[in-house]
Design a protein around this motif. Sequence first.
Motif, PDB file in Angstrom:
ATOM      1  N   ARG A   1     -11.247   4.859  -0.615  1.00 54.32           N
ATOM      2  CA  ARG A   1     -10.136   4.433  -1.462  1.00 54.32           C
ATOM      3  C   ARG A   1      -8.967   3.684  -0.635  1.00 54.32           C
ATOM      4  O   ARG A   1      -8.562   2.867  -1.360  1.00 54.32           O
ATOM      5  CB  ARG A   1      -9.597   5.731  -2.102  1.00 54.32           C
ATOM      6  N   GLN A   2      -8.940   4.067   0.699  1.00 51.77           N
ATOM      7  CA  GLN A   2      -7.954   3.270   1.219  1.00 51.77           C
ATOM      8  C   GLN A   2      -8.180   1.802   1.750  1.00 51.77           C
ATOM      9  O   GLN A   2      -7.289   1.139   1.369  1.00 51.77           O
ATOM     10  CB  GLN A   2      -7.749   4.183   2.700  1.00 51.77           C
TER      11      GLN A   2
ATOM     12  N   SER B   1      -6.428  -4.291  -2.364  1.00 50.79           N
ATOM     13  CA  SER B   1      -5.622  -4.842  -3.567  1.00 50.79           C
ATOM     14  C   SER B   1      -4.279  -5.095  -3.210  1.00 50.79           C
ATOM     15  O   SER B   1      -3.613  -6.028  -3.911  1.00 50.79           O
ATOM     16  CB  SER B   1      -5.440  -3.623  -4.651  1.00 50.79           C
ATOM     17  N   SER B   2      -3.793  -4.941  -2.064  1.00 52.31           N
ATOM     18  CA  SER B   2      -2.690  -5.427  -1.534  1.00 52.31           C
ATOM     19  C   SER B   2      -2.659  -6.825  -0.962  1.00 52.31           C
ATOM     20  O   SER B   2      -1.863  -7.305  -0.797  1.00 52.31           O
ATOM     21  CB  SER B   2      -2.110  -4.347  -0.377  1.00 52.31           C
TER      22      SER B   2
ATOM     23  N   VAL C   1       0.886  -0.909   0.068  1.00 56.51           N
ATOM     24  CA  VAL C   1      -0.054   0.151  -0.054  1.00 56.51           C
ATOM     25  C   VAL C   1       0.947   1.274   0.175  1.00 56.51           C
ATOM     26  O   VAL C   1       1.613   1.489   1.031  1.00 56.51           O
ATOM     27  CB  VAL C   1      -1.068   0.070   1.264  1.00 56.51           C
ATOM     28  N   PRO C   2       0.857   2.189  -0.960  1.00 53.63           N
ATOM     29  CA  PRO C   2       1.824   3.031  -1.153  1.00 53.63           C
ATOM     30  C   PRO C   2       1.469   4.328  -0.455  1.00 53.63           C
ATOM     31  O   PRO C   2       0.172   4.573  -0.217  1.00 53.63           O
ATOM     32  CB  PRO C   2       1.813   3.607  -2.608  1.00 53.63           C
ATOM     33  N   GLU C   3       2.409   5.198   0.269  1.00 53.69           N
ATOM     34  CA  GLU C   3       1.841   6.262   0.855  1.00 53.69           C
ATOM     35  C   GLU C   3       1.078   7.155   0.174  1.00 53.69           C
ATOM     36  O   GLU C   3       0.182   7.859   0.709  1.00 53.69           O
ATOM     37  CB  GLU C   3       3.172   6.912   1.259  1.00 53.69           C
ATOM     38  N   THR C   4       1.417   7.301  -1.073  1.00 48.61           N
ATOM     39  CA  THR C   4       0.613   8.336  -1.830  1.00 48.61           C
ATOM     40  C   THR C   4      -0.575   8.035  -2.521  1.00 48.61           C
ATOM     41  O   THR C   4      -1.293   8.699  -3.069  1.00 48.61           O
ATOM     42  CB  THR C   4       1.483   8.838  -3.049  1.00 48.61           C
ATOM     43  N   ALA C   5      -1.243   6.941  -1.882  1.00 42.11           N
ATOM     44  CA  ALA C   5      -2.264   6.186  -2.544  1.00 42.11           C
ATOM     45  C   ALA C   5      -2.582   6.197  -4.032  1.00 42.11           C
ATOM     46  O   ALA C   5      -3.798   6.864  -4.363  1.00 42.11           O
ATOM     47  CB  ALA C   5      -3.444   6.819  -1.926  1.00 42.11           C
ATOM     48  N   GLU C   6      -1.792   5.999  -4.693  1.00 44.18           N
ATOM     49  CA  GLU C   6      -1.856   6.042  -5.875  1.00 44.18           C
ATOM     50  C   GLU C   6      -2.750   4.796  -6.723  1.00 44.18           C
ATOM     51  O   GLU C   6      -2.506   4.097  -6.242  1.00 44.18           O
ATOM     52  CB  GLU C   6      -0.294   5.807  -6.906  1.00 44.18           C
ATOM     53  N   ILE C   7      -3.585   5.378  -7.595  1.00 47.56           N
ATOM     54  CA  ILE C   7      -4.564   4.311  -8.241  1.00 47.56           C
ATOM     55  C   ILE C   7      -4.875   4.938  -9.357  1.00 47.56           C
ATOM     56  O   ILE C   7      -5.101   6.045  -9.681  1.00 47.56           O
ATOM     57  CB  ILE C   7      -5.531   4.222  -6.908  1.00 47.56           C
TER      58      ILE C   7
ATOM     59  N   PRO D   1      -1.117   2.962   6.125  1.00 53.98           N
ATOM     60  CA  PRO D   1      -2.584   2.259   5.514  1.00 53.98           C
ATOM     61  C   PRO D   1      -3.764   2.747   6.321  1.00 53.98           C
ATOM     62  O   PRO D   1      -5.048   2.666   5.649  1.00 53.98           O
ATOM     63  CB  PRO D   1      -2.299   0.880   5.995  1.00 53.98           C
ATOM     64  N   LEU D   2      -3.758   3.465   7.138  1.00 56.37           N
ATOM     65  CA  LEU D   2      -4.960   3.834   7.985  1.00 56.37           C
ATOM     66  C   LEU D   2      -5.325   5.275   7.706  1.00 56.37           C
ATOM     67  O   LEU D   2      -6.275   5.858   8.197  1.00 56.37           O
ATOM     68  CB  LEU D   2      -4.820   3.799   9.420  1.00 56.37           C
ATOM     69  N   SER D   3      -4.587   5.948   6.923  1.00 52.16           N
ATOM     70  CA  SER D   3      -4.948   7.531   6.464  1.00 52.16           C
ATOM     71  C   SER D   3      -6.451   7.651   6.033  1.00 52.16           C
ATOM     72  O   SER D   3      -6.656   6.750   5.037  1.00 52.16           O
ATOM     73  CB  SER D   3      -4.129   8.148   5.760  1.00 52.16           C
ATOM     74  N   GLY D   4      -7.369   8.422   6.570  1.00 54.79           N
ATOM     75  CA  GLY D   4      -8.663   8.369   6.072  1.00 54.79           C
ATOM     76  C   GLY D   4      -9.307   7.558   6.600  1.00 54.79           C
ATOM     77  O   GLY D   4     -10.698   7.692   6.387  1.00 54.79           O
ATOM     78  N   LEU D   5      -8.969   6.548   7.321  1.00 54.75           N
ATOM     79  CA  LEU D   5     -10.170   5.600   7.688  1.00 54.75           C
ATOM     80  C   LEU D   5     -10.862   5.998   9.011  1.00 54.75           C
ATOM     81  O   LEU D   5     -10.181   6.802   9.894  1.00 54.75           O
ATOM     82  CB  LEU D   5      -9.694   4.242   8.082  1.00 54.75           C
ATOM     83  N   ASP D   6     -12.228   5.765   9.409  1.00 59.23           N
ATOM     84  CA  ASP D   6     -12.844   6.126  10.624  1.00 59.23           C
ATOM     85  C   ASP D   6     -12.397   5.128  11.873  1.00 59.23           C
ATOM     86  O   ASP D   6     -11.836   4.108  11.115  1.00 59.23           O
ATOM     87  CB  ASP D   6     -14.174   6.371  10.516  1.00 59.23           C
ATOM     88  N   ALA D   7     -12.940   5.590  12.621  1.00 58.06           N
ATOM     89  CA  ALA D   7     -12.271   4.913  14.041  1.00 58.06           C
ATOM     90  C   ALA D   7     -12.807   3.319  13.943  1.00 58.06           C
ATOM     91  O   ALA D   7     -11.904   2.389  14.333  1.00 58.06           O
ATOM     92  CB  ALA D   7     -12.827   5.511  15.330  1.00 58.06           C
TER      93      ALA D   7
END
Lengths: 563, 262
Positions: free
Chosen positions: B145-146, B152-153, B86-92, B166-172
């Motif tokens: 997206r995350q 995908s990984s 899972v890339p840091e930049t969340a490229e997709i 990997p957790l950026s943007g996810l809710d609690a």
Amino acid sequence: MKEFLSLKVMDRLRNVFETLGCDYPVMRRIVQVKLTMDRRRVPTILQGTSRKKSRPESEDKNGFVPSLLLYAFMGLLTVPFVLMNQNYMFQMSVTFGILMFLIMSSMVADFSSVLLDVRDRVIISTKPVNRRTMSFARTIHIMIYLFLLTGSLAGAPLLAALFAHGIVFFLSFLLEIILMDIFILVVTALLYLLILNFFDGERLKDIINYVQIALSIAITVGYQMIGRSFYVIRLHIVFHTAWWQAAVPPFWFGSTFEWIMRGHASPLLILFSTLALTVPIVSFAAYIRLMPAFERKLQKLSSSSARGGMKKHAWSRAMSRIICTSNEERAFFAFASVMMAREREFKLKVYPSLGFAMVFPFIFIFNSAWANGLKDLASSRWYLSIYLSALMIPSVVMMLKYSGQYKAAWVYRTAPVQSIAAIFKGTIKAFLARLFLPIYLVESVVFVAIFGIRVIPDLVVACLSMLLYAVICLQFTRTSLPFSEPFQVVQQSQRYVVLLLLLLIGVFAAIHFVFTLIPFGVYIYMFLLVLLSGAVWGAGVGFRNEKLLYDPTSQLYPVRRGE
Amino acid sequence: MNSDNDAVISIRDLKMLYGDKLVLKGINLDVRRGQIIGYIGPNGAGKSTTIKAMLGLATGYMGEIRIFGRDISDGDVEYKRRIGYVPETAEIYDALTAREYLTFIGRLYGMEEVQADRKAQALMRTFDLAAVYDARLASYSKGMRQRALLISSLLHNPDILFLDEPLSGLDANSVMVVKDILVRLAAQGKTIFYSSHIMDVVEKVSNRIILLDSGQIVADGSFEELQERLNEKSLEEIFNQITGFHEHKDIAEKFVSIVQEV
């Protein structure tokens, strides 16, 4: 995902790919994904056409196939040059010149995002896909694109060549087109490499943006010229080959026809023909060697080095101090100036019409000069054609509410903006001061050169009318704040408004004309306009739509799909 | 091969030049099955570079990287089949739908189309994304997206996972699910390389913490070991102490005083 015809054709060569050490199923899948994504982009050539609000889920028809049809139509431009049976060197050089320009600019405009896709590295290179398969997929993808593009552009001229000049001519034309494609591909890639060597990715994207703007201007102009271009068949062309032409690639390709088909074996023609054959091949070899360097340079795309650019702001600040009345207005003046200068999508939509606005008045003047002779021109009233440069005002003003980053418009709401008038006034003043007036000034200088200093008062009057006109245009865009809506929602109804406003500029020109019939009428009109403008700007007429800032149902918070 | 038979990753004296700057100054590292490694460090310490080198994205490093016992420098990409990323930049490729994207990725990992599709759909369903399986990724929110990226990984059941934020943007709630997923995957013997700036999560999720500072490993051990050795309570404090960062109070004070200037 769609099964593309090109993939099925490729399947027949499966064995060849596999003996070359390529993982065929994987490569096929990569190419398929790339083609699918291509179908979902909107090509530059179709940017200006009307579209309904885009439905992302609809079929893969965002205009790739229509754009090919449009290219096929543009290809007609070259047909007369192929057909005229005179100097092959001249006619084929012109043909190749047009083809090269269109293919290269389309390639830069629409295919750059593919050539420069940095996501490939992260998404595909981290998977067990070997390097060779990846570079095959890339190459095949570019070849398919170039094939479709060239095929639709060169289809008509190729057919014309076959019927008018026979099979040998046709085959050499075909071969040279292939060589030209290779040459274009290499030149484009080397150009990127060169730019990336000296600048960062942001600058490269700016340059691509300007190529896109140039392409959309060229397409519009070319569109107008297709009909007229057929007159060249009747012209008699005298053309001389010269050394300097070696620097212009279309001449290389044109020379072959003069040499082989006409048997003019002059040293220059033979030299040019040799160049046409060897340069693409040699440069392609160089390209393959430079490919790894290119891939490495691509990483620079995502980085952006800080540019030192404070000097411009001083000028802008000085200007806003004079023409803006409040600090709030000054803030929006500065903001809109920067947005108009930097946002690429905005520039792509707006700058072409600026170009036309600059050219239109002169087209009219030259047409009249052609018909009536230059002598009468200077004393005529053709200077009123400067009103044609106002044609850009309604379309640009209507565009001011759009932005590629419309979602950021929440700042208008969260900031304690006192007066909505300041937002609109600051923005429109930025447009007038930063885009309109510079163009108008340049035009005025040329007009004074043509018509003499007597037209200066008239030019001042025309300028005042246009400033007033801009305020009127602004009344029709009050429904949303500047830079607050996505480009996709450009409505159909808006086109009719623009048409209506275009008629209005005719009215302004007519009034001006009437005043020129009265002695000192121009000065009377000028005085009236100054009064009127002062009243309109001072009162901030029509800027009372304060609801825009508070209405939660307006477009500022578009609902996200799927949530 | 060395005595460490179950070392899935082994790095010897890894150095890397970027321009004329040495960004990695000799990394030595052995990672065993089932470890969750919290890979932390200040910005620019060389975390992403290490991960990129292991994924074969960065060429021209010095030293040796062995993954599953094989030196990866020979250009054979087969080892990547057992890695998820899972890339840091969340490229997709966001012009594609989730179905198109995930089956494509599955295909790149050598899965059958139908199998990848079935598995992707089932995974999307558990993440409550079944309804948008055929919607374009461009229309997804950051959290959606995350989650798609995470699927995908993992689609091809890899043995090593490289996760960059990997957790950026996810809710609690999603964060809790993902944390538990990671623990379960590790229990099955998978190795997880977890890189993040959020110390609380790293502290809880990882069983080994590696701290990188200006291209060198400056701490390596379990959270408890580091706690004991440095006599600090939280990973945040450990991080500050090791990277020699003590000015946070001064900086904050200065910042606030400027805010008050108006």
